[in-house]
Design a protein around this motif. Structure first.
Motif, short mmCIF file in Angstrom:
data_model
loop_
_atom_site.label_atom_id
_atom_site.label_comp_id
_atom_site.label_asym_id
_atom_site.label_seq_id
_atom_site.Cartn_x
_atom_site.Cartn_y
_atom_site.Cartn_z
N PHE A 83 0.83 -1.21 0.00
CA PHE A 83 0.00 0.00 0.00
C PHE A 83 0.86 1.26 0.00
O PHE A 83 0.52 2.27 -0.63
CB PHE A 83 -0.93 0.00 1.21
N ASN A 86 1.96 1.77 -3.47
CA ASN A 86 0.80 2.22 -4.25
C ASN A 86 0.65 3.73 -4.13
O ASN A 86 0.44 4.44 -5.11
CB ASN A 86 -0.47 1.54 -3.74
N MET A 93 -4.99 3.71 -4.02
CA MET A 93 -4.89 2.43 -3.34
C MET A 93 -5.55 1.35 -4.19
O MET A 93 -6.77 1.37 -4.38
CB MET A 93 -5.58 2.48 -1.98
N VAL A 95 -6.83 -1.59 -3.92
CA VAL A 95 -7.29 -2.56 -2.93
C VAL A 95 -7.58 -3.90 -3.59
O VAL A 95 -7.30 -4.96 -3.03
CB VAL A 95 -8.55 -2.03 -2.21
N ALA A 98 -4.72 -5.95 -4.14
CA ALA A 98 -4.17 -6.41 -2.87
C ALA A 98 -4.55 -7.87 -2.62
O ALA A 98 -3.83 -8.59 -1.92
CB ALA A 98 -4.68 -5.54 -1.72
#
Length: 247
Positions: A83, A86, A93, A95, A98
């Motif tokens: 993050f 990022n 972000m 996500v 992720a």
């Protein structure tokens, strides 16, 4: 085409017939193809297309760097660094990616299994991976395309016989998708979230939340996001150099 299907003929005669003639259907198809060809020759569209790919490639580079640079670190350190990078290179972000990063860092995915350190084709393979993910995610954006004034929705589809590509789809599942018809912005609802990272403690999840997902952090990214996008090409070079220094 299905909008013009003769439903009664299909029900009663089990035949596929259409209310429009073959010529009319071909004419509609040609009009839609012309729109797509124009889109591909539109400079602004190509710039956006390239930007979206670079964004995905940067994410792959970030994951690869963390995988090799912090191989002996904890899952928390790897996700936190993911993050952090990022924010530094993308100004946003990612996500959803992720989920892929978490699966790789926790050895639940063999995503980089075919990539060997010191391979001459290393960058080419990583870019191919980025293209795979980019094309799948681009289908979501494609759902906002308006190819015909008479069409309510456009449902994009993709057929692939690439086993590795098919495996990637599981990491990018959505529970829903909302989009603005005026500006074609999409608002995805992810099927995966931070709570699904079971190897992270509640304390670690809270630390990540406080570091990257507070109102202040979001505002800061919004203020710097465009500048980050403008230097995507430079960021790619920097990350590639860092990665090659690792191997």
């Amino acid at each position: 085409m299905f909008r013009n299907l003769d439903v009664e003929a299909f029900k009663n005669e089990n035949k596929l017939k259409f209310n429009k003639t073959d010529f009319e259907i071909q004419q509609i198809a040609q009009q839609q193809m012309s729109q797509e060809i124009f889109r591909l020759t539109n400079e602004q569209f190509n710039i956006e297309y390239e930007r979206m790919f670079h964004e995905q490639y940067i994410i792959i580079l970030i994951i690869a760097i963390i995988r090799w640079k912090y191989s002996k670190k904890s899952i928390y350190t790897k996700i936190y660094t993911y993050f952090e990078m990022n924010q530094k290179y993308l100004g946003l972000m990612s996500v959803r990616d992720a989920n892929l990063a978490y699966a790789i860092f926790s050895n639940k995915s063999n995503f980089f299994g075919k990539i060997q350190k010191n391979s001459d084709e290393l960058v080419r393979k990583m870019k191919a991976m980025a293209w795979d993910i980019f094309h799948f995610r681009y289908l979501e954006k494609a759902s906002t395309f308006s190819l015909s004034k008479n069409a309510d929705y456009f449902f994009p589809a993709l057929c692939s016989f690439d086993d590795e590509f098919v495996k990637l789809i599981d990491f990018y599942k959505l529970s829903g998708l909302v989009y603005n018809k005026e500006d074609s912005d999409i608002y995805p609802f992810y099927a995966f979230g931070m709570d699904d990272m079971v190897e992270l403690s509640d304390k670690h999840k809270m630390q990540i939340q406080e570091a990257f997902f507070t109102s202040d952090a979001i505002i800061e990214r919004q203020n710097t996001c465009e500048n980050k996008r403008m230097r995507f090409n430079q960021s790619v070079l920097e990350l590639e150099e860092e990665f090659f220094n690792l191997i």
